[in-house]
Motif scaffolding. Structure first.
Motif, PDB file in Angstrom:
ATOM      1  N   LEU A   4       0.825  -1.196   0.000  1.00 13.43           N
ATOM      2  CA  LEU A   4       0.000   0.000   0.000  1.00 13.43           C
ATOM      3  C   LEU A   4       0.866   1.256   0.000  1.00 13.43           C
ATOM      4  N   PRO A   5       0.349   2.381  -0.511  1.00 13.62           N
ATOM      5  CA  PRO A   5       1.065   3.655  -0.390  1.00 13.62           C
ATOM      6  C   PRO A   5       1.319   3.989   1.074  1.00 13.62           C
ATOM      7  N   ALA A   6       2.394   4.739   1.329  1.00 15.26           N
ATOM      8  CA  ALA A   6       2.810   5.020   2.702  1.00 15.26           C
ATOM      9  C   ALA A   6       1.707   5.699   3.513  1.00 15.26           C
ATOM     10  N   GLN A   7       0.999   6.643   2.887  1.00 13.18           N
ATOM     11  CA  GLN A   7      -0.057   7.343   3.623  1.00 13.18           C
ATOM     12  C   GLN A   7      -1.220   6.412   3.957  1.00 13.18           C
ATOM     13  N   HIS A   8      -1.527   5.508   3.040  1.00 15.60           N
ATOM     14  CA  HIS A   8      -2.585   4.513   3.280  1.00 15.60           C
ATOM     15  C   HIS A   8      -2.188   3.609   4.442  1.00 15.60           C
ATOM     16  N   ARG A   9      -0.948   3.177   4.474  1.00 10.42           N
ATOM     17  CA  ARG A   9      -0.465   2.315   5.564  1.00 10.42           C
ATOM     18  C   ARG A   9      -0.543   3.043   6.904  1.00 10.42           C
ATOM     19  N   ALA A  10      -0.191   4.335   6.901  1.00 14.21           N
ATOM     20  CA  ALA A  10      -0.214   5.104   8.146  1.00 14.21           C
ATOM     21  C   ALA A  10      -1.629   5.193   8.712  1.00 14.21           C
ATOM     22  N   LEU A  11      -2.608   5.424   7.852  1.00 16.37           N
ATOM     23  CA  LEU A  11      -3.991   5.507   8.316  1.00 16.37           C
ATOM     24  C   LEU A  11      -4.496   4.153   8.807  1.00 16.37           C
ATOM     25  N   ALA A  12      -4.101   3.089   8.119  1.00 15.96           N
ATOM     26  CA  ALA A  12      -4.576   1.761   8.488  1.00 15.96           C
ATOM     27  C   ALA A  12      -3.900   1.228   9.746  1.00 15.96           C
ATOM     28  N   ALA A  13      -2.587   1.381   9.822  1.00 10.83           N
ATOM     29  CA  ALA A  13      -1.844   0.786  10.935  1.00 10.83           C
ATOM     30  C   ALA A  13      -1.786   1.703  12.158  1.00 10.83           C
ATOM     31  N   ASP A  14      -1.587   3.006  11.927  1.00 11.11           N
ATOM     32  CA  ASP A  14      -1.383   3.939  13.033  1.00 11.11           C
ATOM     33  C   ASP A  14      -2.598   4.815  13.308  1.00 11.11           C
ATOM     34  N   HIS A  15      -3.561   4.832  12.403  1.00  9.40           N
ATOM     35  CA  HIS A  15      -4.728   5.710  12.509  1.00  9.40           C
ATOM     36  C   HIS A  15      -4.299   7.169  12.643  1.00  9.40           C
ATOM     37  N   ALA A  16      -3.223   7.524  11.949  1.00 10.46           N
ATOM     38  CA  ALA A  16      -2.710   8.886  11.999  1.00 10.46           C
ATOM     39  C   ALA A  16      -2.024   9.207  10.681  1.00 10.46           C
ATOM     40  N   LEU A  17      -1.970  10.507  10.372  1.00  9.20           N
ATOM     41  CA  LEU A  17      -1.359  10.940   9.119  1.00  9.20           C
ATOM     42  C   LEU A  17      -0.935  12.391   9.258  1.00  9.20           C
ATOM     43  N   ALA A  18       0.264  12.698   8.772  1.00 10.63           N
ATOM     44  CA  ALA A  18       0.746  14.077   8.715  1.00 10.63           C
ATOM     45  C   ALA A  18       1.431  14.254   7.371  1.00 10.63           C
ATOM     46  N   VAL A  19       0.794  15.000   6.466  1.00  9.18           N
ATOM     47  CA  VAL A  19       1.317  15.109   5.109  1.00  9.18           C
ATOM     48  C   VAL A  19       0.769  16.363   4.450  1.00  9.18           C
ATOM     49  N   THR A  73      -2.862  17.171   9.246  1.00  5.15           N
ATOM     50  CA  THR A  73      -2.357  16.377  10.367  1.00  5.15           C
ATOM     51  C   THR A  73      -3.571  15.828  11.093  1.00  5.15           C
ATOM     52  N   THR A  74      -3.724  14.526  11.083  1.00  5.55           N
ATOM     53  CA  THR A  74      -4.897  13.918  11.710  1.00  5.55           C
ATOM     54  C   THR A  74      -4.473  12.748  12.583  1.00  5.55           C
ATOM     55  N   ASP A  75      -5.037  12.699  13.770  1.00  3.09           N
ATOM     56  CA  ASP A  75      -4.771  11.625  14.725  1.00  3.09           C
ATOM     57  C   ASP A  75      -6.113  11.022  15.102  1.00  3.09           C
ATOM     58  N   LEU A  76      -6.400   9.868  14.533  1.00  3.81           N
ATOM     59  CA  LEU A  76      -7.708   9.242  14.694  1.00  3.81           C
ATOM     60  C   LEU A  76      -7.676   8.039  15.632  1.00  3.81           C
ATOM     61  N   ARG A  77      -6.728   8.065  16.575  1.00  3.36           N
ATOM     62  CA  ARG A  77      -6.603   6.948  17.521  1.00  3.36           C
ATOM     63  C   ARG A  77      -7.649   7.011  18.623  1.00  3.36           C
ATOM     64  N   GLY A  78      -8.356   8.126  18.736  1.00  3.73           N
ATOM     65  CA  GLY A  78      -9.355   8.260  19.791  1.00  3.73           C
ATOM     66  C   GLY A  78      -8.843   9.104  20.937  1.00  3.73           C
ATOM     67  N   PRO A  79      -9.728   9.486  21.856  1.00  2.00           N
ATOM     68  CA  PRO A  79      -9.362  10.429  22.917  1.00  2.00           C
ATOM     69  C   PRO A  79      -8.678   9.832  24.137  1.00  2.00           C
ATOM     70  N   ASP A  80      -8.634   8.503  24.244  1.00  2.00           N
ATOM     71  CA  ASP A  80      -8.186   7.886  25.491  1.00  2.00           C
ATOM     72  C   ASP A  80      -6.779   7.300  25.411  1.00  2.00           C
TER      73      ASP A  80
END
Length: 250
Positions: A4-19, A73-80
């Motif tokens: 997968l593209p690097a940004q796609h992997r970041a969203l899937a694995a880390d639930h975060a992206l900065a680009v 810059t998005t961090d979708l890991r949740g608030p906790d």
């Protein structure tokens, strides 16, 4: 995942992206995400990616030059998660409650910036704020019980740094945006128009409400900066469909 593209992997694995990417590069990422369910089984894409990020970036892409970048810059890991929870305070209990400990979560999950085609610059920040109260209660029979309550709110801040020498005119008040606080000040040969809002978030919000609130906030900024020679250009815009794209939710 490795293919997968690097940004796609970041969203899937880390639930975060900065680009920061051009509209064409964003389109490539969104095309890859469209096939995520067929390509990846163990890692889900956070819902906010498709419900908010994708449509928001697509709208902004219409208002930037093809070689300009839209930064996200998005961090979708949740608030906790670690780093988002902060020590709170002990509140005065009222019997039969014997103790109340409050923790605050601060989750700045979306930051967007873009240089617009007309020479303006747009910044957007969305923060989820949670207050978690852990209560200890003693019943009449002497039993101790514990309960957790959570109150959530969301804060939106959008700033438009206008093009040079742009005219800023406060629009007539609108009931549709009465929940927004908008201000303007001069900065050199430009203006800064800032819209802010804080509102409670219920557990049963309707689908699409977050995107709607963001788009209404952005649309209100542009109400403060009328298009030059709007009357003269109205006929041309009606024919060509070349009015501003970030004008409000569909």
């Amino acid at each position: 995942m490795a293919a997968l593209p690097a940004q796609h992997r970041a969203l899937a694995a880390d639930h975060a992206l900065a680009v920061a990417q051009t509209p064409a590069q964003w389109d490539e990422l969104f095309a890859s995400l469209a096939h995520h369910d067929q390509l990846v089984r163990r890692h889900e894409i956070p819902r906010r990616t498709t419900e908010i990020l994708l449509p928001l970036v697509r709208v902004l892409s219409q208002d930037v030059e093809p070689d300009a970048v839209i930064g996200v810059t998005t961090d979708l890991r949740g608030p906790d998660v670690a780093g988002k929870l902060h020590p709170g305070r002990s509140l005065a209990p009222v019997p039969p409650v014997t103790r109340i400990d409050e923790t605050v979560s601060w989750d700045p999950w979306l930051v967007v910036s873009a240089d617009l085609r007309n020479g303006a610059h747009l910044d957007l920040t969305v923060v989820d704020v949670g207050r978690i109260q852990k209560l200890r209660k003693r019943s009449a029979s002497g039993k101790t019980k514990f309960k957790t309550k959570r109150k959530s709110s969301q804060r939106i801040t959008a700033t438009l740094r206008t093009a040079k020498h742009a005219v800023v005119v406060p629009p007539a008040p609108s009931a549709a945006t009465s929940w927004l606080r908008v201000s303007s000040r001069e900065k050199g040969d430009r203006h800064l128009v800032v819209a802010k809002a804080t509102f409670p978030v219920a557990a049963d919000q309707p689908a699409g409400w977050q995107l709607h609130m963001i788009m209404v906030t952005l649309a209100e900024l542009f109400r403060w900066v009328p298009e030059p020679d709007a009357d003269a250009d109205a006929g041309a815009d009606a024919v060509s469909g070349s009015g501003p794209s970030v004008g409000g939710p569909e």
